[in-house]
Design an enzyme around this catalytic site. Structure first.
Site, mmCIF file in Angstrom:
data_model
loop_
_atom_site.group_PDB
_atom_site.id
_atom_site.type_symbol
_atom_site.label_atom_id
_atom_site.label_comp_id
_atom_site.label_asym_id
_atom_site.label_seq_id
_atom_site.Cartn_x
_atom_site.Cartn_y
_atom_site.Cartn_z
ATOM 1 N N GLU A 21 0.850 -1.195 0.000
ATOM 2 C CA GLU A 21 0.000 0.000 0.000
ATOM 3 C C GLU A 21 0.887 1.246 0.000
ATOM 4 O O GLU A 21 0.403 2.354 0.113
ATOM 5 C CB GLU A 21 -0.978 -0.009 1.180
ATOM 6 C CG GLU A 21 -0.316 -0.136 2.538
ATOM 7 C CD GLU A 21 -0.653 1.031 3.436
ATOM 8 O OE1 GLU A 21 -1.801 1.176 3.788
ATOM 9 O OE2 GLU A 21 0.272 1.800 3.762
ATOM 10 N N CYS A 62 -3.323 -4.629 3.911
ATOM 11 C CA CYS A 62 -2.271 -5.510 4.440
ATOM 12 C C CYS A 62 -2.259 -6.902 3.856
ATOM 13 O O CYS A 62 -1.498 -7.750 4.298
ATOM 14 C CB CYS A 62 -2.379 -5.604 5.959
ATOM 15 S SG CYS A 62 -2.164 -4.019 6.765
ATOM 16 N N THR A 76 -12.209 -0.643 13.524
ATOM 17 C CA THR A 76 -11.209 -1.521 12.912
ATOM 18 C C THR A 76 -11.123 -2.881 13.608
ATOM 19 O O THR A 76 -10.531 -3.798 13.072
ATOM 20 C CB THR A 76 -9.806 -0.876 12.928
ATOM 21 O OG1 THR A 76 -9.477 -0.568 14.288
ATOM 22 C CG2 THR A 76 -9.765 0.376 12.097
ATOM 23 N N ARG A 89 -12.369 2.587 16.495
ATOM 24 C CA ARG A 89 -12.761 1.307 17.099
ATOM 25 C C ARG A 89 -13.388 0.364 16.088
ATOM 26 O O ARG A 89 -13.424 -0.851 16.301
ATOM 27 C CB ARG A 89 -13.757 1.556 18.250
ATOM 28 C CG ARG A 89 -13.078 2.213 19.427
ATOM 29 C CD ARG A 89 -13.939 2.133 20.683
ATOM 30 N NE ARG A 89 -13.223 2.727 21.801
ATOM 31 C CZ ARG A 89 -12.298 2.094 22.499
ATOM 32 N NH1 ARG A 89 -11.992 0.856 22.204
ATOM 33 N NH2 ARG A 89 -11.674 2.690 23.484
ATOM 34 N N HIS A 99 -2.580 -12.124 10.896
ATOM 35 C CA HIS A 99 -2.198 -10.742 10.613
ATOM 36 C C HIS A 99 -2.021 -10.009 11.939
ATOM 37 O O HIS A 99 -2.786 -10.206 12.881
ATOM 38 C CB HIS A 99 -3.226 -10.037 9.726
ATOM 39 C CG HIS A 99 -2.847 -8.605 9.500
ATOM 40 N ND1 HIS A 99 -1.618 -8.261 8.975
ATOM 41 C CD2 HIS A 99 -3.478 -7.438 9.787
ATOM 42 C CE1 HIS A 99 -1.525 -6.940 8.939
ATOM 43 N NE2 HIS A 99 -2.635 -6.412 9.423
#
Ligand SMILES: [Zn+2]
Lengths: 133, 350
Positions: B82, B114, B203, B201, B236
């Protein structure tokens, strides 16, 4: 540096391609089209040779007064490096404390940004050297 | 026919900055921030490093481990990131030239927050399983930035990993892969914006946890084996807390997750994240080891892989630096030097 010139130099900048005279065996980096020793006798006998990337520092200086492109990196080390194959080249030594650089220090080729033509211009990449582990 | 990872190479830049140092500048309790994120330091690229230079370092390490592979047989190179240095001009062509795979090959850049690197792995699996190319190179590489003072500044770091994918002599077979993708606006960066934005939040639960859990459960069902039967698991790692929590929910122990949890020492390497974790696992794995890996990319989606390490791992040529040595070889920076290296200082004429 002009784009066409840099583009032509990609094989030597990215992968350390030098030249070997088929007449006297002299190794040159960057590559030459004619051997300075043999002149006409080397014509058509120049071979492309890839250097392995290992070398040692034979001389160096710590640069404190840098050109604009390298302003962000000063102080940095510029060294003459003798490659394992015998030829010499000048390059920046990175990932090192300038005070830790010594003559005879083994180094290996790394791939780094060499500079760019301003914020909007093309970015040049190529070899620099770091201490060999 | 089985497909797998034929070789791997990872790269972590040498500089580090700690949450304490970042917090001190913004008047925050950096130590508490670091503890909350379970991050002790994050990697910082040198002023002459970017996604392309790190991708080349990782790709060269991967090629160096398998001298029997001709670079001309690497028919496809995809670089997932990215933070590609160019908005227009592929990173992958420069990598192709630097490992001497060009010109008879295909190359492109991927972007999926990601998980662009794992998307590249899946593409290379398809291309080599279908015999279109002998080998494909999938790279995940990022030099991510968080806006100064933003929570992301404590974690956004730099790192890269390259996997050579193919059907010939894999050192780890990819037994199963599955993906889970939805339209979830948890994190984004608009064209021309220097720093990304995120949904705070938002996320966590509806983004990271929902996708990683759903994808992991799909993979478990496909693979048909229990969490306890895996030797390693890697998830991740936007911080050091999420992967441990998601692992626990799925039935994995902290011990299984420990080796691949590099985020604690180097921060979130974005597209590199589960791939550098896998590199650290491959550095010490033995034939027969089973690995469970689930990536996540905002926007949003997960890619999951079930891997088995083969005898070929013993035939990899020694030479490239181990992840552990690169992770440990850190040089701490103060905030001013970090800001200078990351281009956060506006120079005259810029
Ligand atoms: Zn000669």
């Amino acid at each position: 540096m002009a784009i066409p010139r840099f583009w032509r130099e990609i094989p030597s900048r990215y992968n350390l391609y030098g030249s070997k005279c088929g007449h006297c065996g002299t190794l040159d980096f960057p590559p030459r089209t004619v051997c300075p020793e043999c002149g006409r006798r080397s014509v058509g006998k120049m071979e492309r040779v890839k250097l392995g990337g290992k070398g040692t520092v034979v001389s160096y200086s710590v640069i404190h007064d840098a050109p604009a492109q390298y302003e962000m990196m000063k102080p940095y080390v510029l060294a003459i490096i003798e490659m394992a194959e015998g030829c010499r080249l000048t390059s920046q030594v990175i990932d090192v404390d300038p005070a830790a650089v010594k003559i005879g220090m083994p180094v290996e080729a790394a791939f780094r940004k060499l500079g760019s033509e301003g914020e909007a211009g093309v970015i040049h990449y190529g070899y620099k050297f770091r201490p060999a582990g | 026919m089985t497909v797998g990872i034929v070789s791997y190479g990872g790269y972590v830049p040498r500089y580090r900055i700690t949450p304490e140092v970042i917090g001190a500048v913004w008047g925050n309790d950096g130590a508490a921030m670091g503890k909350g994120l379970n991050i002790r330091a994050k990697s910082v690229p040198g002023p002459d490093e970017d996604v392309i230079t790190m991708s080349v370092e990782a790709a060269r390490a991967a090629m160096a481990r398998v001298p029997w592979v001709s670079p001309k047989d690497v028919g496809a190179i995809y670089v997932g990131s990215e933070s590609h240095p160019y908005a227009v001009k592929p990173s992958a062509t420069i990598v192709a030239e630097a490992i001497e795979s060009s010109p008879v090959m295909t190359a492109a850049d991927y972007e999926f927050a990601c998980k662009a690197g794992t998307a590249a792995m899946q593409t290379c699996m398809g291309l080599t399983l279908s015999n279109m190319y002998k080998f494909g190179m999938a790279i995940g590489s990022d030099t991510s930035q968080g806006a100064p003072g933003d929570a992301l500044e404590y974690s956004a770091s730099a790192g890269a990993a390259a996997f050579l994918i193919g059907t010939e002599r894999p050192m780890a077979t990819i037994n199963h892969t599955v993906s889970y993708t939805t339209d979830t606006p948890d994190f984004w960066r608009r064209e021309g914006q220097r720093y990304p934005s995120h949904g705070g939040r938002f996320t966590g639960e509806p983004a990271y946890f929902k996708h990683v859990l759903a994808c992991a459960e799909l993979l478990s069902k496909k693979a048909g084996i229990k969490p306890a039967d895996y030797d390693y698991a890697v998830f991740h790692q936007p911080n050091g807390k999420f992967p441990l929590r998601v692992g626990k929910q799925l039935g994995f122990t902290d011990k299984q997750i420990d080796t691949g949890l590099l985020v604690r020492e180097i921060g979130n390497t974005y597209s590199g994240a589960i791939m550098v974790g896998l590199c650290a696992i491959f550095d010490i794995a033995k034939p027969g080891d089973r690995i469970f890996a689930v990536g996540y990319g905002s926007g949003a989606g997960s890619d999951a892989f079930d891997l088995t390490v083969t005898d070929e791992i013993k035939n990899l040529k020694k030479g490239p630096r181990s992840m552990d040595s690169m992770v440990k070889d850190g040089v701490p920076l103060d905030y001013a030097t970090y800001a200078k290296y990351r281009g956060k200082i506006v120079m005259r004429g810029a």
